[in-house]
Design a protein around this motif. Structure first.
Motif, short mmCIF file in Angstrom:
data_model
loop_
_atom_site.label_atom_id
_atom_site.label_comp_id
_atom_site.label_asym_id
_atom_site.label_seq_id
_atom_site.Cartn_x
_atom_site.Cartn_y
_atom_site.Cartn_z
N GLU A 142 2.41 4.68 -18.46
CA GLU A 142 2.15 5.69 -19.47
C GLU A 142 3.14 6.86 -19.33
O GLU A 142 3.58 7.42 -20.33
CB GLU A 142 0.71 6.22 -19.38
CG GLU A 142 -0.34 5.17 -19.66
CD GLU A 142 -0.58 4.24 -18.46
OE1 GLU A 142 -0.32 4.65 -17.30
OE2 GLU A 142 -1.01 3.11 -18.70
N ALA A 143 3.49 7.21 -18.11
CA ALA A 143 4.44 8.30 -17.88
C ALA A 143 5.82 7.92 -18.41
O ALA A 143 6.53 8.77 -18.97
CB ALA A 143 4.52 8.64 -16.39
N VAL A 144 6.19 6.66 -18.27
CA VAL A 144 7.48 6.19 -18.80
C VAL A 144 7.46 6.27 -20.33
O VAL A 144 8.43 6.73 -20.95
CB VAL A 144 7.79 4.75 -18.33
CG1 VAL A 144 9.03 4.21 -18.99
CG2 VAL A 144 7.92 4.71 -16.82
N GLU A 145 6.35 5.84 -20.94
CA GLU A 145 6.24 5.89 -22.40
C GLU A 145 6.31 7.33 -22.90
O GLU A 145 6.93 7.60 -23.93
CB GLU A 145 4.96 5.20 -22.85
CG GLU A 145 5.02 3.70 -22.70
CD GLU A 145 3.71 3.00 -23.06
OE1 GLU A 145 2.67 3.69 -23.16
OE2 GLU A 145 3.76 1.78 -23.25
N ARG A 146 5.68 8.25 -22.17
CA ARG A 146 5.75 9.67 -22.56
C ARG A 146 7.19 10.17 -22.47
O ARG A 146 7.65 10.91 -23.35
CB ARG A 146 4.84 10.52 -21.67
CG ARG A 146 3.36 10.41 -22.02
CD ARG A 146 2.53 11.49 -21.34
NE ARG A 146 2.69 11.56 -19.89
CZ ARG A 146 1.98 10.86 -19.01
NH1 ARG A 146 1.02 10.04 -19.43
NH2 ARG A 146 2.18 10.99 -17.73
N ALA A 147 7.89 9.76 -21.43
CA ALA A 147 9.29 10.19 -21.27
C ALA A 147 10.16 9.61 -22.39
O ALA A 147 11.03 10.32 -22.93
CB ALA A 147 9.83 9.75 -19.92
N ILE A 148 9.93 8.37 -22.78
CA ILE A 148 10.69 7.76 -23.87
C ILE A 148 10.41 8.48 -25.18
O ILE A 148 11.33 8.78 -25.95
CB ILE A 148 10.36 6.25 -23.98
CG1 ILE A 148 10.92 5.50 -22.76
CG2 ILE A 148 10.91 5.66 -25.27
CD1 ILE A 148 10.48 4.06 -22.67
N LYS A 149 9.14 8.78 -25.45
CA LYS A 149 8.78 9.49 -26.68
C LYS A 149 9.39 10.89 -26.70
O LYS A 149 9.86 11.35 -27.74
CB LYS A 149 7.26 9.56 -26.84
CG LYS A 149 6.66 8.24 -27.25
CD LYS A 149 5.16 8.32 -27.37
CE LYS A 149 4.62 6.92 -27.68
NZ LYS A 149 3.17 6.89 -27.68
N ALA A 150 9.40 11.57 -25.57
CA ALA A 150 10.00 12.91 -25.50
C ALA A 150 11.50 12.83 -25.75
O ALA A 150 12.07 13.68 -26.45
CB ALA A 150 9.72 13.54 -24.14
N ALA A 151 12.14 11.80 -25.21
CA ALA A 151 13.58 11.63 -25.43
C ALA A 151 13.87 11.32 -26.90
O ALA A 151 14.84 11.84 -27.47
CB ALA A 151 14.13 10.51 -24.54
N GLU A 152 13.04 10.49 -27.51
CA GLU A 152 13.22 10.18 -28.93
C GLU A 152 13.04 11.43 -29.78
O GLU A 152 13.79 11.67 -30.73
CB GLU A 152 12.24 9.09 -29.37
CG GLU A 152 12.56 7.72 -28.85
CD GLU A 152 11.48 6.69 -29.15
OE1 GLU A 152 10.35 7.08 -29.52
OE2 GLU A 152 11.77 5.50 -28.99
N LYS A 153 12.04 12.24 -29.45
CA LYS A 153 11.79 13.48 -30.19
C LYS A 153 12.97 14.43 -30.03
O LYS A 153 13.39 15.06 -31.00
CB LYS A 153 10.51 14.14 -29.67
CG LYS A 153 10.07 15.33 -30.52
CD LYS A 153 8.92 16.09 -29.91
CE LYS A 153 7.63 15.31 -29.95
NZ LYS A 153 6.48 16.12 -29.44
N GLU A 154 13.52 14.49 -28.84
CA GLU A 154 14.66 15.38 -28.57
C GLU A 154 15.89 14.93 -29.36
O GLU A 154 16.63 15.76 -29.89
CB GLU A 154 14.96 15.39 -27.08
CG GLU A 154 16.02 16.38 -26.67
CD GLU A 154 15.59 17.82 -26.87
OE1 GLU A 154 16.49 18.65 -27.15
OE2 GLU A 154 14.39 18.13 -26.79
N THR A 155 16.11 13.63 -29.46
CA THR A 155 17.29 13.15 -30.20
C THR A 155 17.12 13.36 -31.70
O THR A 155 18.11 13.55 -32.40
CB THR A 155 17.56 11.66 -29.93
OG1 THR A 155 16.40 10.90 -30.24
CG2 THR A 155 17.96 11.44 -28.50
N LYS A 156 15.88 13.34 -32.19
CA LYS A 156 15.65 13.58 -33.62
C LYS A 156 15.92 15.03 -33.99
O LYS A 156 16.30 15.34 -35.11
CB LYS A 156 14.23 13.20 -34.01
CG LYS A 156 14.02 11.71 -34.04
CD LYS A 156 12.60 11.35 -34.41
CE LYS A 156 12.40 9.85 -34.35
NZ LYS A 156 11.01 9.48 -34.59
N LYS A 157 15.75 15.96 -33.04
CA LYS A 157 15.99 17.37 -33.27
C LYS A 157 17.48 17.62 -33.54
O LYS A 157 17.84 18.50 -34.28
CB LYS A 157 15.56 18.23 -32.08
CG LYS A 157 14.08 18.38 -31.96
CD LYS A 157 13.78 19.26 -30.76
CE LYS A 157 12.29 19.41 -30.52
NZ LYS A 157 12.00 20.21 -29.33
#
Length: 158
Positions: A142-157
């Motif tokens: 779950e921590a890995v998935e949270r990190a992936i989602k945070a990275a995806e959100k950061e790249t969308k910014k």
């Protein structure tokens, strides 16, 4: 004038071993000891390309013997591969070789990962996969998935 003419004619034999073997050997030893993987990529790629050049020379030596500038072309190409201002070997790896090499590897279906998790792991290099596996053991997937989602959100910014 005779000495200078001989030196000019055999410049490739005088400079070649230093440029094509001694300096890359020294730089490869330094790369092994450095923590960065960028220089490892440069020098591993150099040795692969140099091996292909040598195999080509051994295979086509009868034809290459008729090309008077082959030794100088090889010397110039190897200088472009080796010299730090060009990083030719790293350039060839990035622009031509990398797209044909599968970065990851096979992750066994019998592992504890789901099909989607295995797909993510197969896209990673072996070192990254090892680090992620250690992270998963410590913090859970779950921590890995949270990190992936945070990275995806950061790249969308951006």
């Amino acid at each position: 004038m005779g000495v200078l003419a001989v030196i000019a004619k055999r410049l490739d034999a005088l400079i070649g071993p230093g440029v094509m073997l001694l300096y890359p050997l020294y730089a490869s030893l330094r790369a092994i000891e450095s923590p960065s993987t960028l220089d490892d990529q440069q020098w591993l790629t150099y040795w692969i390309i140099y091996s292909f050049i040598t195999l080509f020379e051994l295979s086509c030596y009868k034809v290459l013997a008729w090309l008077p500038f082959w030794a100088y072309m090889k010397l110039l190409f190897c200088m472009w591969l080796v010299l730090p201002m060009f990083h030719g070997a790293a350039y060839i790896y990035e622009k031509h070789i990398r797209r044909y090499v599968k970065i990851g590897g096979y992750v066994s279906p019998s592992s504890n990962y789901t099909a989607d998790q295995r797909k993510v792991l197969q896209m990673m290099s072996l070192d990254a996969r090892r680090s992620v596996s250690q992270y998963v053991e410590k913090h859970g997937w779950e921590a890995v998935e949270r990190a992936i989602k945070a990275a995806e959100k950061e790249t969308k910014k951006r």
